[in-house]
Design a protein around this motif. Structure first.
Motif, PDB file in Angstrom:
ATOM      1  N   THR A 274      42.026  44.602  47.570  1.00 27.36           N
ATOM      2  CA  THR A 274      41.081  44.378  46.477  1.00 27.36           C
ATOM      3  C   THR A 274      40.125  43.247  46.851  1.00 27.36           C
ATOM      4  O   THR A 274      40.335  42.535  47.840  1.00 27.36           O
ATOM      5  N   VAL A 275      39.134  43.040  46.017  1.00 25.23           N
ATOM      6  CA  VAL A 275      38.181  41.951  46.215  1.00 25.23           C
ATOM      7  C   VAL A 275      38.904  40.606  46.265  1.00 25.23           C
ATOM      8  O   VAL A 275      38.474  39.696  46.970  1.00 25.23           O
ATOM      9  N   PHE A 276      40.011  40.497  45.563  1.00 23.91           N
ATOM     10  CA  PHE A 276      40.746  39.235  45.512  1.00 23.91           C
ATOM     11  C   PHE A 276      41.445  38.914  46.831  1.00 23.91           C
ATOM     12  O   PHE A 276      41.904  37.796  47.031  1.00 23.91           O
ATOM     13  N   ASP A 277      41.519  39.888  47.737  1.00 24.70           N
ATOM     14  CA  ASP A 277      42.154  39.691  49.038  1.00 24.70           C
ATOM     15  C   ASP A 277      41.154  39.382  50.147  1.00 24.70           C
ATOM     16  O   ASP A 277      41.552  39.097  51.268  1.00 24.70           O
ATOM     17  N   LEU A 278      39.858  39.442  49.836  1.00 22.58           N
ATOM     18  CA  LEU A 278      38.842  39.154  50.849  1.00 22.58           C
ATOM     19  C   LEU A 278      38.876  37.685  51.248  1.00 22.58           C
ATOM     20  O   LEU A 278      39.120  36.811  50.415  1.00 22.58           O
ATOM     21  N   THR A 279      38.592  37.431  52.508  1.00 21.21           N
ATOM     22  CA  THR A 279      38.443  36.049  52.952  1.00 21.21           C
ATOM     23  C   THR A 279      37.098  35.522  52.439  1.00 21.21           C
ATOM     24  O   THR A 279      36.223  36.299  52.029  1.00 21.21           O
ATOM     25  N   GLU A 280      36.916  34.232  52.505  1.00 26.56           N
ATOM     26  CA  GLU A 280      35.641  33.651  52.085  1.00 26.56           C
ATOM     27  C   GLU A 280      34.494  34.210  52.924  1.00 26.56           C
ATOM     28  O   GLU A 280      33.431  34.546  52.395  1.00 26.56           O
ATOM     29  N   GLU A 281      34.723  34.364  54.228  1.00 30.61           N
ATOM     30  CA  GLU A 281      33.686  34.912  55.100  1.00 30.61           C
ATOM     31  C   GLU A 281      33.352  36.353  54.720  1.00 30.61           C
ATOM     32  O   GLU A 281      32.188  36.754  54.732  1.00 30.61           O
ATOM     33  N   GLU A 282      34.368  37.136  54.370  1.00 25.77           N
ATOM     34  CA  GLU A 282      34.131  38.523  53.955  1.00 25.77           C
ATOM     35  C   GLU A 282      33.372  38.589  52.626  1.00 25.77           C
ATOM     36  O   GLU A 282      32.490  39.435  52.455  1.00 25.77           O
ATOM     37  N   ARG A 283      33.708  37.703  51.707  1.00 27.08           N
ATOM     38  CA  ARG A 283      32.976  37.673  50.432  1.00 27.08           C
ATOM     39  C   ARG A 283      31.511  37.346  50.666  1.00 27.08           C
ATOM     40  O   ARG A 283      30.617  37.999  50.114  1.00 27.08           O
ATOM     41  N   MET A 284      31.246  36.345  51.475  1.00 25.41           N
ATOM     42  CA  MET A 284      29.858  35.953  51.753  1.00 25.41           C
ATOM     43  C   MET A 284      29.110  37.076  52.475  1.00 25.41           C
ATOM     44  O   MET A 284      27.956  37.358  52.143  1.00 25.41           O
ATOM     45  N   ALA A 285      29.766  37.722  53.431  1.00 25.46           N
ATOM     46  CA  ALA A 285      29.136  38.821  54.168  1.00 25.46           C
ATOM     47  C   ALA A 285      28.847  39.998  53.234  1.00 25.46           C
ATOM     48  O   ALA A 285      27.803  40.656  53.363  1.00 25.46           O
TER      49      ALA A 285
END
Length: 113
Positions: free
Chosen positions: A32-43
């Motif tokens: 889920t979105v809650f499992d994304l890393t900070e870098e993945e969220r920003m990307a």
């Protein structure tokens, strides 16, 4: 695949209920979105703005819905995180109805409130 960056890709959906609908998906498995890393969220968010430019140029929508479904009860059917990017058009049947429209109209009284 239409476009990508180092952490995620964007593709149009094969079966589109609304023309131009697509998803942004992380390259690494995240449920889920809650499992994304900070870098993945920003990307993901950097790619979202590139996707908007692409859709504006190629589909000329009048608005957008953008959202995540998380967990089975939240409507997630593919358990790999993906961000829906849905162009909306003034001439469609549900124009002016946002993602909460269905919930507002199906709301049942809560006896505990």
């Amino acid at each position: 695949m239409i476009m990508s960056n180092d952490k995620c890709t964007y593709s149009l959906l094969k079966e589109q209920e609304i023309r131009g609908a697509g998803i942004i998906v992380p390259k690494e498995h995240r449920e889920t979105v809650f499992d994304l890393t900070e870098e993945e969220r920003m990307a993901t968010y950097r790619l979202l703005f590139e996707v908007k430019e692409y859709l504006d140029l190629n589909y000329e929508p009048d608005g957008y819905n953008v959202g995540w479904n998380c967990g089975h009860v939240g409507g997630q059917h593919i358990f790999h995180s993906h961000l829906h990017v849905i162009p909306r058009y003034a001439d469609e049947k549900m124009a002016g109805k946002g993602i909460r429209y269905l919930f507002k109209n199906l709301r049942q009284p809560d006896p505990d409130r």
